[in-house]
Design a protein around this motif. Structure first.
Motif, PDB file in Angstrom:
ATOM      1  N   UNK A  71       4.696  -3.234   3.114  1.00 30.00           N
ATOM      2  CA  UNK A  71       4.724  -1.794   3.380  1.00 30.00           C
ATOM      3  C   UNK A  71       6.148  -1.366   3.761  1.00 30.00           C
ATOM      4  N   UNK A  72       6.793  -0.549   2.918  1.00 30.85           N
ATOM      5  CA  UNK A  72       8.181  -0.166   3.178  1.00 30.85           C
ATOM      6  C   UNK A  72       8.358   0.544   4.531  1.00 30.85           C
ATOM      7  N   UNK A  73       7.334   1.268   4.963  1.00 27.20           N
ATOM      8  CA  UNK A  73       7.430   1.936   6.272  1.00 27.20           C
ATOM      9  C   UNK A  73       7.508   0.912   7.396  1.00 27.20           C
ATOM     10  N   UNK A  74       6.669  -0.107   7.282  1.00 28.48           N
ATOM     11  CA  UNK A  74       6.655  -1.184   8.264  1.00 28.48           C
ATOM     12  C   UNK A  74       8.008  -1.914   8.255  1.00 28.48           C
ATOM     13  N   UNK A  75       8.499  -2.158   7.039  1.00 27.62           N
ATOM     14  CA  UNK A  75       9.777  -2.862   6.880  1.00 27.62           C
ATOM     15  C   UNK A  75      10.908  -2.064   7.539  1.00 27.62           C
TER      16      UNK A  75
ATOM     17  N   UNK B 169      18.579   0.214  -9.392  1.00 27.09           N
ATOM     18  CA  UNK B 169      18.574   0.361  -7.939  1.00 27.09           C
ATOM     19  C   UNK B 169      17.146   0.649  -7.461  1.00 27.09           C
ATOM     20  N   UNK B 170      16.833   0.203  -6.239  1.00 25.71           N
ATOM     21  CA  UNK B 170      15.467   0.407  -5.734  1.00 25.71           C
ATOM     22  C   UNK B 170      15.362   1.623  -4.817  1.00 25.71           C
ATOM     23  N   UNK B 171      16.478   2.248  -4.526  1.00 21.09           N
ATOM     24  CA  UNK B 171      16.445   3.456  -3.697  1.00 21.09           C
ATOM     25  C   UNK B 171      16.525   3.141  -2.219  1.00 21.09           C
ATOM     26  N   UNK B 172      16.858   4.167  -1.421  1.00 19.60           N
ATOM     27  CA  UNK B 172      17.089   3.971   0.008  1.00 19.60           C
ATOM     28  C   UNK B 172      15.786   3.754   0.766  1.00 19.60           C
ATOM     29  N   UNK B 173      15.858   2.977   1.850  1.00 22.77           N
ATOM     30  CA  UNK B 173      14.681   2.778   2.675  1.00 22.77           C
ATOM     31  C   UNK B 173      14.404   4.042   3.481  1.00 22.77           C
ATOM     32  N   UNK B 174      15.401   4.920   3.563  1.00 22.71           N
ATOM     33  CA  UNK B 174      15.216   6.137   4.367  1.00 22.71           C
ATOM     34  C   UNK B 174      14.236   7.119   3.757  1.00 22.71           C
ATOM     35  N   UNK B 175      13.883   6.905   2.468  1.00 25.80           N
ATOM     36  CA  UNK B 175      12.901   7.818   1.871  1.00 25.80           C
ATOM     37  C   UNK B 175      11.522   7.590   2.466  1.00 25.80           C
ATOM     38  N   UNK B 176      11.325   6.465   3.143  1.00 27.67           N
ATOM     39  CA  UNK B 176      10.011   6.182   3.734  1.00 27.67           C
ATOM     40  C   UNK B 176       9.910   6.746   5.143  1.00 27.67           C
TER      41      UNK B 176
END
Lengths: 141, 141, 141, 141, 141
Positions: free
Chosen positions: A91-95, E134-141
């Motif tokens: 889960x990207x949110x968890x990560x 690219x997989x994109x930023x984690x900040x989108x979550x």
């Protein structure tokens, strides 16, 4: 993660002089850490890395870790290394939560280590975790 | 584990001067060990670490071990490293018992090594274990 | 294993001066090897270790091996390392046989290497094994 | 394998002065390579090793490889390392063929590297293999 | 891959002086990198390697990576290492695409690092990949 670490360090040490460099991947960190210490004679470093889920990413992680260890041994500077492994959660949110928590706690750890290497002793054996809730002391058993 | 090690060292060497530092994780130990030796010119070190059960924890353990080895080779100081691995037991009580037993025995080992590197020879090949009951000498077969 | 090695060395080199140290575990060997060379300027070393059957023992073995390699590279002294792995056999008698055979053969190898590094050439590619029967030369195929 | 390498080097460089040492196992190679360079100031080395099929043999291979890398980095001398892994084939004849082919090709590679480090550029990306038939260039796709 | 890297560097830095060496395998790269820096005092290096799909290839990759890390630490020069692993795809066309994309992006990364080690900061945490989209930023979550 870099801006979070900077924010956290600024909270504890508002007058700290902070230099931020960015490299393409984790295997570029040890060399860059050495160059940064050579250039700026930093008191300490926090290095932040993202590790993929493949076996080869884990092997890169070993080599990176050996490299970080050498830079710390050769330069005599504390280097706190923070890595988040993509397979810690699906889960990207968890990560993201893990990454932020770990970064903040380790940014504080760097400041503590720099001020007084005995400071963390009172927390030893308490089962503190970075990125996850603490698991508690083994002495409760 | 730190206080147990100190207690045990004090029993064998009541006048020993002991310095205790604490770092966030095992990968911070080699650099800190080097800095402690540089700062205090300690005669020897015992380092204590807790290793998780995940594959990445084991990889960190390899890097940490290589780091410890280097510090020992570069400084010429005996460094006894004690690690307890979370997957040695699923029972926290058992795990605590392993940690205490291993810490005590290795604290004694450090003192023996410092006094006389030939001291442990009489115990060689006896199947002595730290953290577990001894398995006995291979010569009984 | 230590006494067997000494016996074997004495057979080939009755006047050899032999120093024996004992350390708690294999990861203590590289540092001790370095200190022994620094203290006594030995011509060569044979180091003997017992490796457990768990995955973590194998990881310790890697770190130990890297450490031994460094000591050899840094000091310029031949270091023959003999390890017996507990999972080489489930039969303790067999394990003992392996340990003795390997120790004896490698004690002889150390003497040969010290006398003349070209000495072993006549045995190269012959499929000689230490701890097991020789497998024979690949040239028979 | 040693005599094959020597033969091949003599073909390309009839006047080359060649020194051959033999050590018991692959983990003895890095230290011996360092001592040989210190003793003879060789221009380059080819090292030949046989690696078993067990997991522990593979771990020894990692440590050996790290050691070789260090010797190359510290001495500034080209060291071509040739290893044959027993599990590359179950057929000893095939294994011998692999060993011979790899040894010959790498003996030539050593000479090329010593004469001119740009020499091999014309073969880069061609999918050349040592020990096996070449796989061809990726550019054909 | 070498010519692609050169092309890309020339686009960003038309006047850059580029030296290209080729070695037989990835384990020959760290030593050659050190020799090249010693010979030409290069500002930075990009090293390109192809890694097989077998377990032993992965072990060679670890040793190679540790070696590269050391050269970077010892010389103080940025070394961007690009490896393509044969098991990243079963389709040679896809593999070629990965190799080209990764080489180009890392060639650019080398130039950026050399010009200004803070340059890549604006791309940190954006999930940029070399060899893949690219997989994109984690900040989108």
């Amino acid at each position: 993660m870099g801006s979070i670490a900077i924010e956290e360090i600024k909270k504890l040490e508002p007058t700290a002089e902070i230099i931020r460099w960015t490299v393409p991947g984790i295997k570029d960190i040890p060399g860059a850490a050495k160059r940064m210490i050579d250039t700026y004679d930093c008191d300490g470093l926090i290095v932040l890395g993202w590790v993929g889920r493949e076996f080869v990413d884990k092997l890169s992680y070993v080599a990176y870790s050996v490299g970080i260890m050498f830079v710390g041994i050769l330069t005599g500077k504390p280097i706190i290394d923070v890595t988040v492994h993509e397979d810690e959660s699906d889960d990207p949110k968890e990560l993201k939560k893990i990454a932020l928590d770990r970064t903040k706690k380790h940014a504080r750890n760097l400041i503590y280590l720099l001020k007084d290497p005995t400071y963390l002793t009172k927390w030893a054996g308490r089962g503190l975790r970075q990125g996850y809730p603490d698991v508690g002391p083994i002495n409760k058993y």
